[in-house]
Design a protein around this motif. Structure first.
Motif, mmCIF file in Angstrom:
data_model
loop_
_atom_site.group_PDB
_atom_site.id
_atom_site.type_symbol
_atom_site.label_atom_id
_atom_site.label_comp_id
_atom_site.label_asym_id
_atom_site.label_seq_id
_atom_site.Cartn_x
_atom_site.Cartn_y
_atom_site.Cartn_z
ATOM 1 N N SER A 124 0.822 -1.211 0.000
ATOM 2 C CA SER A 124 0.000 0.000 0.000
ATOM 3 C C SER A 124 0.857 1.261 0.000
ATOM 4 C CB SER A 124 -0.933 0.003 1.218
ATOM 5 O OG SER A 124 -1.822 -1.091 1.170
ATOM 6 N N SER A 125 1.988 1.188 0.700
ATOM 7 C CA SER A 125 2.891 2.340 0.739
ATOM 8 C C SER A 125 3.474 2.625 -0.646
ATOM 9 C CB SER A 125 4.025 2.078 1.743
ATOM 10 O OG SER A 125 4.942 3.139 1.758
ATOM 11 N N PHE A 126 3.887 1.568 -1.347
ATOM 12 C CA PHE A 126 4.424 1.754 -2.696
ATOM 13 C C PHE A 126 3.313 2.200 -3.658
ATOM 14 C CE2 PHE A 126 6.037 0.175 -6.853
ATOM 15 C CZ PHE A 126 7.224 0.899 -6.886
ATOM 16 N N GLN A 127 2.104 1.698 -3.470
ATOM 17 C CA GLN A 127 0.968 2.109 -4.292
ATOM 18 C C GLN A 127 0.725 3.614 -4.158
ATOM 19 O OE1 GLN A 127 -2.899 0.775 -2.938
ATOM 20 N NE2 GLN A 127 -3.657 0.537 -5.035
ATOM 21 N N ALA A 128 0.820 4.112 -2.911
ATOM 22 C CA ALA A 128 0.608 5.540 -2.685
ATOM 23 C C ALA A 128 1.687 6.391 -3.355
ATOM 24 C CB ALA A 128 0.562 5.824 -1.181
ATOM 25 N N SER A 129 2.917 5.856 -3.434
ATOM 26 C CA SER A 129 4.007 6.607 -4.072
ATOM 27 C C SER A 129 3.826 6.703 -5.583
ATOM 28 C CB SER A 129 5.358 5.960 -3.748
ATOM 29 O OG SER A 129 5.487 4.693 -4.397
ATOM 30 N N LEU A 130 3.038 5.776 -6.142
ATOM 31 C CA LEU A 130 2.745 5.803 -7.581
ATOM 32 C C LEU A 130 1.335 6.351 -7.806
ATOM 33 C CD1 LEU A 130 4.139 2.289 -8.615
ATOM 34 C CD2 LEU A 130 5.275 4.512 -8.862
ATOM 35 N N ASN A 131 1.063 7.500 -7.205
ATOM 36 C CA ASN A 131 -0.313 8.009 -7.242
ATOM 37 C C ASN A 131 -0.787 8.399 -8.642
ATOM 38 O OD1 ASN A 131 1.331 10.220 -7.537
ATOM 39 N ND2 ASN A 131 0.444 11.400 -5.858
ATOM 40 N N THR A 132 0.125 8.529 -9.592
ATOM 41 C CA THR A 132 -0.279 8.862 -10.964
ATOM 42 C C THR A 132 -0.616 7.622 -11.788
ATOM 43 O OG1 THR A 132 2.038 8.860 -11.675
ATOM 44 C CG2 THR A 132 1.109 10.975 -10.997
ATOM 45 N N VAL A 133 -0.370 6.435 -11.207
ATOM 46 C CA VAL A 133 -0.644 5.173 -11.909
ATOM 47 C C VAL A 133 -1.727 4.410 -11.146
ATOM 48 C CG1 VAL A 133 0.314 2.994 -12.726
ATOM 49 C CG2 VAL A 133 1.732 5.063 -12.748
ATOM 50 N N PRO A 134 -2.883 4.183 -11.762
ATOM 51 C CA PRO A 134 -3.922 3.412 -11.078
ATOM 52 C C PRO A 134 -3.474 1.968 -10.872
ATOM 53 C CG PRO A 134 -4.515 3.718 -13.372
ATOM 54 C CD PRO A 134 -3.290 4.555 -13.135
ATOM 55 N N SER A 135 -3.724 1.420 -9.700
ATOM 56 C CA SER A 135 -3.268 0.064 -9.391
ATOM 57 C C SER A 135 -4.161 -0.543 -8.317
ATOM 58 C CB SER A 135 -1.811 0.072 -8.932
ATOM 59 O OG SER A 135 -1.664 0.890 -7.769
ATOM 60 N N VAL A 136 -3.948 -1.825 -8.054
ATOM 61 C CA VAL A 136 -4.722 -2.533 -7.038
ATOM 62 C C VAL A 136 -3.811 -3.529 -6.331
ATOM 63 C CG1 VAL A 136 -5.515 -4.207 -8.776
ATOM 64 C CG2 VAL A 136 -6.762 -4.003 -6.636
ATOM 65 N N GLN A 153 1.698 -13.429 -0.176
ATOM 66 C CA GLN A 153 2.391 -12.269 -0.744
ATOM 67 C C GLN A 153 1.358 -11.266 -1.251
ATOM 68 O OE1 GLN A 153 5.063 -14.302 -3.598
ATOM 69 N NE2 GLN A 153 6.772 -13.574 -2.339
ATOM 70 N N PHE A 154 1.815 -10.051 -1.502
ATOM 71 C CA PHE A 154 0.916 -8.982 -1.924
ATOM 72 C C PHE A 154 1.452 -8.373 -3.224
ATOM 73 C CE2 PHE A 154 0.458 -9.581 2.565
ATOM 74 C CZ PHE A 154 -0.909 -9.508 2.783
ATOM 75 N N TYR A 155 0.653 -8.532 -4.267
ATOM 76 C CA TYR A 155 1.039 -8.071 -5.596
ATOM 77 C C TYR A 155 0.394 -6.711 -5.867
ATOM 78 C CZ TYR A 155 2.605 -12.861 -6.489
ATOM 79 O OH TYR A 155 3.256 -14.074 -6.427
ATOM 80 N N LEU A 156 1.163 -5.846 -6.497
ATOM 81 C CA LEU A 156 0.633 -4.558 -6.952
ATOM 82 C C LEU A 156 0.495 -4.633 -8.469
ATOM 83 C CD1 LEU A 156 -0.255 -1.738 -6.026
ATOM 84 C CD2 LEU A 156 2.092 -0.942 -6.486
ATOM 85 N N LEU A 157 -0.756 -4.640 -8.947
ATOM 86 C CA LEU A 157 -1.042 -4.850 -10.364
ATOM 87 C C LEU A 157 -1.760 -3.653 -10.962
ATOM 88 C CD1 LEU A 157 -2.467 -8.513 -10.207
ATOM 89 C CD2 LEU A 157 -0.074 -7.798 -10.501
ATOM 90 N N THR A 158 -1.635 -3.537 -12.284
ATOM 91 C CA THR A 158 -2.380 -2.527 -13.028
ATOM 92 C C THR A 158 -2.702 -3.074 -14.413
ATOM 93 O OG1 THR A 158 -2.408 -0.235 -13.804
ATOM 94 C CG2 THR A 158 -0.301 -1.380 -13.918
ATOM 95 N N SER A 159 -3.872 -2.727 -14.908
ATOM 96 C CA SER A 159 -4.228 -2.939 -16.312
ATOM 97 C C SER A 159 -4.183 -4.387 -16.789
ATOM 98 C CB SER A 159 -3.320 -2.103 -17.214
ATOM 99 O OG SER A 159 -3.389 -0.744 -16.848
ATOM 100 N N ALA A 160 -5.354 -4.994 -16.887
ATOM 101 C CA ALA A 160 -5.469 -6.281 -17.576
ATOM 102 C C ALA A 160 -5.683 -5.993 -19.057
ATOM 103 C CB ALA A 160 -6.662 -7.060 -17.019
ATOM 104 N N LEU A 161 -4.934 -6.703 -19.901
ATOM 105 C CA LEU A 161 -4.994 -6.435 -21.346
ATOM 106 C C LEU A 161 -6.242 -7.088 -21.960
ATOM 107 C CD1 LEU A 161 -1.250 -6.699 -22.442
ATOM 108 C CD2 LEU A 161 -2.659 -4.641 -22.133
#
Length: 268
Positions: free
Chosen positions: A122-134, A141-149
């Motif tokens: 969550s901390s790294f997600q907040a640092s990438l506030n310009t990139v939508p992610s989940v 483990q906890f994966y930070l993902l964005t954009s399913a093609l």
């Protein structure tokens, strides 16, 4: 002289005959008529009969009292099993139980990182506030993902956008395959229509602006049972964020599509 002796002897004999034995009264009492035996027998019989009647009445009274005070009744095999309130609720819940068929699928997704704790992700997600992610928990483990093609999403557009945010392939992100298993999603009558509508949003051919509007409208009607769901809240955040141009809007919708699949995958 001889005559005086005879008189003396006669007097002594008379005294002996009139004198009573001092023990006679004790050892030989006067006899009485034996009428007490019949009276005693009748008294005993009457008392016994009265005692039997009193005991019988008392015993019957106790049996009646115990039967009234005890609410439990015996049930024969022919009697139907009584249905309690809990049984009725269970029956109603079973009758109201519905199911939604989720088709799953396999998609290429952009992985921004893998973390050992949710806090770090969550901390790294907040640092990438310009990139939508989940954030996605899986196998401790906890994966930070964005954009399913999705078929309508151009991979090169997404990659150019990530590069503009200083995220390069194999350095800032990895393109990886993510599989969503086909499953039957349990539901209730209250949220069946809502989930069915959400499933139809996964079966579209184009993730365009109209699709985003339909998704936003659908989220606005989420049932109370889904209020605390992680992915429902992630979707709400994605629909309220401002898009950075057309490529940013496409990236955002592709991340919504990813999160919607994660929502259906997480429902038991």
């Amino acid at each position: 002289m001889e005559e005086r002796k005879k008189v003396k002897v006669a007097i002594q004999q008379h005294n002996k005959q009139s004198e009573k034995n001092p023990y006679e009264k004790v050892l030989t009492p006067k006899s009485k008529k034996k009428t007490i035996s019949k009276l005693s027998l009748w008294t005993i019989l009457k008392s016994a009969f009265f005692a039997l009647i009193v005991g019988a009445v008392f015993g019957i009274g106790m049996l009646i009292f115990l039967d009234i005070s005890n609410p439990a009744t015996t049930q024969t095999q022919d009697d139907p099993t009584p249905v309690t309130a809990d049984d009725e609720d269970s029956t109603e819940n079973n009758s109201d139980s519905e199911s939604i068929q989720y088709g799953g699928g396999n998609y290429e997704v952009f992985q921004l990182g893998v973390f050992s704790t949710e806090e770090n992700a969550s901390s790294f997600q907040a640092s990438l506030n310009t990139v939508p992610s989940v954030v996605v928990p899986r196998q401790d483990q906890f994966y930070l993902l964005t954009s399913a093609l999705h078929e309508s999403v151009d991979q090169s557009v997404i990659e150019k956008y990530l590069e503009s945010k200083d995220l390069n392939q194999n350095d800032g992100y990895y393109l990886t395959s993510w599989t969503f298993e086909e499953k039957t999603v349990s539901s209730t009558e209250n949220n069946e229509a809502w989930l069915d509508e959400g499933r139809s949003l996964l079966e579209v051919s184009d993730l365009n602006a109209e699709w985003e509007e339909e998704l936003t409208s659908w989220l606005g009607n989420y049932p109370q049972s889904m209020e605390d769901d992680q992915y429902v809240n992630e979707l709400i955040n994605l629909t309220t964020r401002e898009s950075d141009g057309d490529s940013g809007a496409l990236l955002n919708r592709a991340t919504m599509f990813l999160t919607l699949n994660l929502l259906f995958e997480s429902i038991s």
